[in-house]
Design a protein around this motif. Structure first.
Motif, short mmCIF file in Angstrom:
data_model
loop_
_atom_site.label_atom_id
_atom_site.label_comp_id
_atom_site.label_asym_id
_atom_site.label_seq_id
_atom_site.Cartn_x
_atom_site.Cartn_y
_atom_site.Cartn_z
N THR A 29 12.20 50.34 -40.85
CA THR A 29 11.75 51.72 -40.68
C THR A 29 10.62 51.88 -39.67
OG1 THR A 29 10.29 51.43 -42.58
CG2 THR A 29 12.47 52.38 -43.00
N CYS A 30 9.78 50.84 -39.49
CA CYS A 30 8.66 50.97 -38.56
C CYS A 30 8.70 49.95 -37.44
CB CYS A 30 7.33 50.88 -39.31
SG CYS A 30 6.95 49.24 -39.97
N GLY A 31 9.45 48.86 -37.56
CA GLY A 31 9.57 47.87 -36.50
C GLY A 31 8.50 46.81 -36.49
N ASN A 32 7.49 46.91 -37.35
CA ASN A 32 6.43 45.90 -37.38
C ASN A 32 6.92 44.66 -38.13
OD1 ASN A 32 3.95 47.30 -36.18
ND2 ASN A 32 4.65 48.79 -37.69
N ARG A 33 6.28 43.54 -37.83
CA ARG A 33 6.70 42.27 -38.41
C ARG A 33 6.39 42.24 -39.91
NH1 ARG A 33 4.32 36.22 -36.99
NH2 ARG A 33 5.00 35.25 -38.96
N LEU A 47 -0.81 49.89 -36.99
CA LEU A 47 0.63 49.66 -37.09
C LEU A 47 1.42 50.88 -36.63
CD1 LEU A 47 0.91 47.75 -40.50
CD2 LEU A 47 0.92 46.80 -38.18
N ALA A 48 0.89 52.07 -36.91
CA ALA A 48 1.56 53.29 -36.45
C ALA A 48 1.56 53.38 -34.93
CB ALA A 48 0.90 54.50 -37.08
N LEU A 49 0.45 52.98 -34.30
CA LEU A 49 0.40 52.99 -32.84
C LEU A 49 1.39 51.99 -32.25
CD1 LEU A 49 -3.46 53.25 -32.23
CD2 LEU A 49 -1.74 55.05 -32.03
N LEU A 94 8.90 52.58 -30.05
CA LEU A 94 9.85 53.68 -29.89
C LEU A 94 9.87 54.19 -28.46
CD1 LEU A 94 9.15 55.68 -33.18
CD2 LEU A 94 11.14 54.27 -32.68
N ASP A 95 8.69 54.28 -27.81
CA ASP A 95 8.63 54.80 -26.44
C ASP A 95 9.30 53.86 -25.45
OD1 ASP A 95 7.28 56.97 -27.44
OD2 ASP A 95 5.28 56.22 -26.91
#
Length: 300
Positions: free
Chosen positions: A47-51, A126-128, A134-135
């Motif tokens: 959902t967020c792409g973080n490890r 993590l949101a950044l 995404l960009d």
């Protein structure tokens, strides 16, 4: 004149051997609490792409932890985890550092509980990073648009499988379940668990009973891929998620966690189907209830 160094047979001038010892492959000890070759299985969050580092818990179900340790005083007592011998435990081991579940920091949704200032700052970072992924197009969040198979095919995306009189929810269709063992090239085996040469399971309708003292569900029967009629060794092979080749080689380590999730009819009610799988869905027919068991070769 300086004396000339003469090397002994089979050694360099500095005394080191000229031949290298053969490299030994890593193996998992028989008494290891985890069958994983690595202590953690890194994977990006869907959902967020973080490890996220996946660990096995004491009861076998995996949990995703933040890959870095955090200071213990900065974390609430209920959110502290520690890892011992490749197994994650929901407690504090007395050290100055501990781990935290990724679900508390995942920026894709709301935090399940109020966060402290250090955790809120970590969640913001993590949101950044998710925004940058995404960009740049490096990450695409998982969608819940529906099954990937055509609508004309009746094939459960996450079937309910009964092994050793216990019910589990698979992560993919029966014929797509992949072996988790390590090959000689140190990659994950690409062979499926379903072997056409071995006896297969039976799709049958079973009562959608509750578990753990829960109330019975009002729903009737549900489609279950039953393996309890097979020999014990074949059921163990399915439970450990190994192909026939690696089932005969127990020394081979696992490179991934088994995808089985203990089935709970209240939590997994969306995956309950009241008709048996078929090659093609017949429109205009009511759900098949009370039909006799029908045998299929994994792919339904």
């Amino acid at each position: 004149m300086q004396p000339r160094h003469t090397a002994a047979p089979g050694r360099h001038w500095n005394g080191s051997p000229t031949t290298r010892l053969p490299l030994r492959p890593l193996r998992v000890a028989a008494d290891s609490p985890s069958r994983l070759l690595c202590t953690a299985q890194p994977a990006p969050c869907r959902t967020c792409g973080n490890r996220t580092d996946w660990y096995a818990r004491s009861h076998g179900r995996p949990i995703g932890l933040h890959p870095h340790e955090l200071p213990t005083p900065a974390l609430p007592a209920a959110c502290r985890w520690h890892v011992a011998s490749g197994v994650a435990y929901p407690s504090h081991d007395g050290s100055a550092w501990c781990r935290i579940p990724h679900t508390l920091l995942c920026p894709a949704g709301e935090a399940p509980e109020p966060l402290t200032a250090p955790l809120a700052e970590l969640r913001r970072r993590l949101a950044l990073r998710t925004r940058r992924l995404l960009d740049t197009g490096a990450f695409t969040p998982a969608t819940t648009a529906g099954p990937s198979v055509p609508a004309a095919a009746c094939r459960p995306d996450r079937p309910i499988v009964q092994i050793l009189y216990g019910r589990y929810l698979a992560a993919c269709p029966v014929d797509a379940i992949q072996c988790v063992a390590q090959t000689r090239r140190r990659h994950r085996c690409t062979s499926p668990v379903l072997d056409p040469a071995d006896p297969s399971g039976i799709w049958t309708l079973m009562p959608a009973t509750a578990c753990h003292g829960q109330l019975a569900l009002p729903a009737g029967d549900m489609a279950v891929y039953d393996l309890t009629h097979l020999p014990y060794d074949i059921q163990i092979r399915w439970r450990t998620q190994r192909c026939t080749t690696h089932a005969a080689a127990p020394a081979a380590a696992d490179l991934d966690l088994a995808d089985w999730e203990p089935f709970d009819p209240l939590l997994h009610h969306a995956h309950i189907h009241h008709r048996l799988p078929d090659r093609a869905r017949r429109t205009g027919h009511a759900p098949l209830r009370g039909c006799p068991a029908r045998r299929f070769r994994g792919e339904a």
